[in-house]
Enzyme design. Structure first.
Site, mmCIF file in Angstrom:
data_model
loop_
_atom_site.group_PDB
_atom_site.id
_atom_site.type_symbol
_atom_site.label_atom_id
_atom_site.label_comp_id
_atom_site.label_asym_id
_atom_site.label_seq_id
_atom_site.Cartn_x
_atom_site.Cartn_y
_atom_site.Cartn_z
ATOM 1 N N ASP A 83 -91.469 -21.391 5.746
ATOM 2 C CA ASP A 83 -90.342 -22.329 5.865
ATOM 3 C C ASP A 83 -90.317 -23.197 4.622
ATOM 4 O O ASP A 83 -91.312 -23.309 3.899
ATOM 5 C CB ASP A 83 -90.476 -23.202 7.120
ATOM 6 C CG ASP A 83 -89.297 -24.166 7.274
ATOM 7 O OD1 ASP A 83 -88.145 -23.728 7.056
ATOM 8 O OD2 ASP A 83 -89.504 -25.345 7.579
ATOM 9 N N SER A 84 -89.166 -23.829 4.402
ATOM 10 C CA SER A 84 -89.057 -24.761 3.280
ATOM 11 C C SER A 84 -89.962 -25.973 3.481
ATOM 12 O O SER A 84 -90.265 -26.680 2.530
ATOM 13 C CB SER A 84 -87.612 -25.236 3.151
ATOM 14 O OG SER A 84 -87.247 -25.961 4.313
ATOM 15 N N CYS A 97 -86.872 -20.040 8.834
ATOM 16 C CA CYS A 97 -85.980 -20.959 8.134
ATOM 17 C C CYS A 97 -84.609 -20.295 8.045
ATOM 18 O O CYS A 97 -84.489 -19.192 7.508
ATOM 19 C CB CYS A 97 -86.536 -21.213 6.735
ATOM 20 S SG CYS A 97 -85.478 -22.225 5.688
ATOM 21 N N GLU A 116 -88.277 -34.296 8.172
ATOM 22 C CA GLU A 116 -89.455 -34.119 7.305
ATOM 23 C C GLU A 116 -90.196 -35.438 7.119
ATOM 24 O O GLU A 116 -91.398 -35.470 6.946
ATOM 25 C CB GLU A 116 -89.034 -33.590 5.917
ATOM 26 C CG GLU A 116 -88.772 -32.105 5.858
ATOM 27 C CD GLU A 116 -90.026 -31.232 5.869
ATOM 28 O OE1 GLU A 116 -91.029 -31.576 5.238
ATOM 29 O OE2 GLU A 116 -89.984 -30.171 6.540
ATOM 30 N N CYS A 149 -81.130 -24.531 12.535
ATOM 31 C CA CYS A 149 -82.103 -25.015 11.556
ATOM 32 C C CYS A 149 -83.373 -25.302 12.331
ATOM 33 O O CYS A 149 -83.328 -25.960 13.382
ATOM 34 C CB CYS A 149 -81.609 -26.284 10.873
ATOM 35 S SG CYS A 149 -82.857 -27.031 9.789
ATOM 36 N N HIS A 209 -85.706 -27.233 11.836
ATOM 37 C CA HIS A 209 -86.103 -28.647 11.916
ATOM 38 C C HIS A 209 -85.448 -29.370 13.101
ATOM 39 O O HIS A 209 -85.935 -30.400 13.555
ATOM 40 C CB HIS A 209 -85.684 -29.396 10.648
ATOM 41 C CG HIS A 209 -86.552 -29.130 9.461
ATOM 42 N ND1 HIS A 209 -86.532 -27.944 8.786
ATOM 43 C CD2 HIS A 209 -87.466 -29.915 8.832
ATOM 44 C CE1 HIS A 209 -87.385 -28.000 7.773
ATOM 45 N NE2 HIS A 209 -87.966 -29.188 7.782
HETATM 46 N N1 DGL Z 1 -85.883 -25.291 8.470
HETATM 47 C C1 DGL Z 1 -84.904 -24.938 7.479
HETATM 48 C C2 DGL Z 1 -83.766 -24.168 8.177
HETATM 49 O O1 DGL Z 1 -83.988 -23.638 9.250
HETATM 50 C C3 DGL Z 1 -84.507 -26.163 6.722
HETATM 51 C C4 DGL Z 1 -83.882 -25.861 5.460
HETATM 52 C C5 DGL Z 1 -83.954 -26.912 4.405
HETATM 53 O O2 DGL Z 1 -85.028 -27.055 3.810
HETATM 54 O O3 DGL Z 1 -82.930 -27.535 4.138
HETATM 55 O O4 DGL Z 1 -82.667 -24.057 7.667
#
Ligand code: DGL
Length: 276
Positions: free
Chosen positions: A12-13, A75, A160, A194, A196
């Site tokens: 993931d990012s 992600c 985050e 997403c 997050h």
């Molecule tokens: N968890 C990522 C997603 O599902 C977040 C992406 C991001 O870093 O903007 O899109």
């Protein structure tokens, strides 16, 4: 490579993919896992296609180098912007015996079963919304469904930075919910596109009327992964079962450890990695 077993990689990012990994590790606890969060460069959602693709490929390559035969892009942004190119170009050319899976398809498959009105809303990052990946996948499976997409660029930074219980989070959640729902009063299903966003679910639920279903991807992805492992013994037998879980971050180990518990439900201890 043929007889080498390694962990299942999860990318993931940042920390959001831990919401998916949490589901995976509960349902399939026997495998080894290696989680990589590119926290130094999060969020991806506001970056260009080229940058997201390059960062994602670097992350996937690092997981392959660590012995993973299977990597899950936990992600949506990376799945929307990089998965297809990695599957169609990079794997055949450089890693023909490895596999990378994303989170969009399993999420779309369920929407048609849940929505009765055929009016579906989606919250995602700017990258996911701009890619139109959900729309394109949905059209293939459920052409009659109308999709309303709302980009929420502030939500990932709020999550985050562990700011989900603040007035700022309340403001941005309320604003985007209102914008989405005013587009069609018959929206009966909302996709959290997403990884997050599950951490914002209590706030989102506060502003979304109860008759509207909210879809969290975690359980959907695990159903798909279980099915995939069953259908692909050539990959499954290369996934080591030792119940080991390791975590890598490109950013601060202290920050990762401090914030990760909110996503994973227990304290984690990451190691640092540089991606090239
Ligand atoms: N968890 C990522 C997603 O599902 C977040 C992406 C991001 O870093 O903007 O899109």
């Amino acid at each position: 490579m043929k007889n080498t077993k390694g962990p299942i990689g999860i990318f993931d990012s940042g920390l959001g993919g831990l919401t998916v990994f949490n589901n995976i590790s509960k349902r399939l606890p026997d495998y080894d896992y290696l989680y990589l969060g590119d926290t130094a460069r999060t969020p991806y959602g506001t970056r260009s296609f080229e940058t997201i693709y390059r960062y994602t490929l670097q992350g996937v390559t690092a997981l392959f180098d660590a012995g993973c035969s299977l990597v899950i892009l936990a992600c949506n942004t990376a799945s929307a912007k990089a998965l297809r190119t990695i599957q169609q170009r990079d794997l055949p050319a450089s890693y023909p015996d490895r596999r990378v899976l994303g989170v969009i398809r399993p999420s779309v498959e369920i929407v048609g079963e849940i929505s009765i009105t055929g009016k579906v809303g989606l919250f995602g990052t700017s990258g996911t919304v701009k890619s139109n990946s959900y729309y394109l996948e949905l059209k293939k499976l459920f052409p009659a469904i109308t999709l309303y997409q709302e980009a929420c660029p502030m939500w990932v930074p709020l999550v985050e930075n562990n700011e989900v219980d603040t007035p700022a989070a309340e403001y941005f959640v309320r604003r985007h919910v209102e914008v989405l729902l005013t587009q069609d009063e018959n929206i009966d299903t909302i996709m959290l596109a997403c990884t997050h966003y599950p951490l914002l679910l209590p706030l989102i639920r506060k502003y979304v009327p109860e008759h509207i279903s909210i879809i969290d991807q975690g359980p959907l992805v695990i159903d798909r992964l279980e099915d995939y492992l069953r259908r692909h013994p050539e990959i499954e037998t290369r996934c080591h079962k030792g119940r080991e879980q390791h975590f890598l971050t490109t950013g601060s180990v202290e920050l990762f450890n401090a914030h990760a518990a909110a996503f994973f439900g227990k304290p984690l201890h990451a190691e640092h990695i540089e991606l090239h």
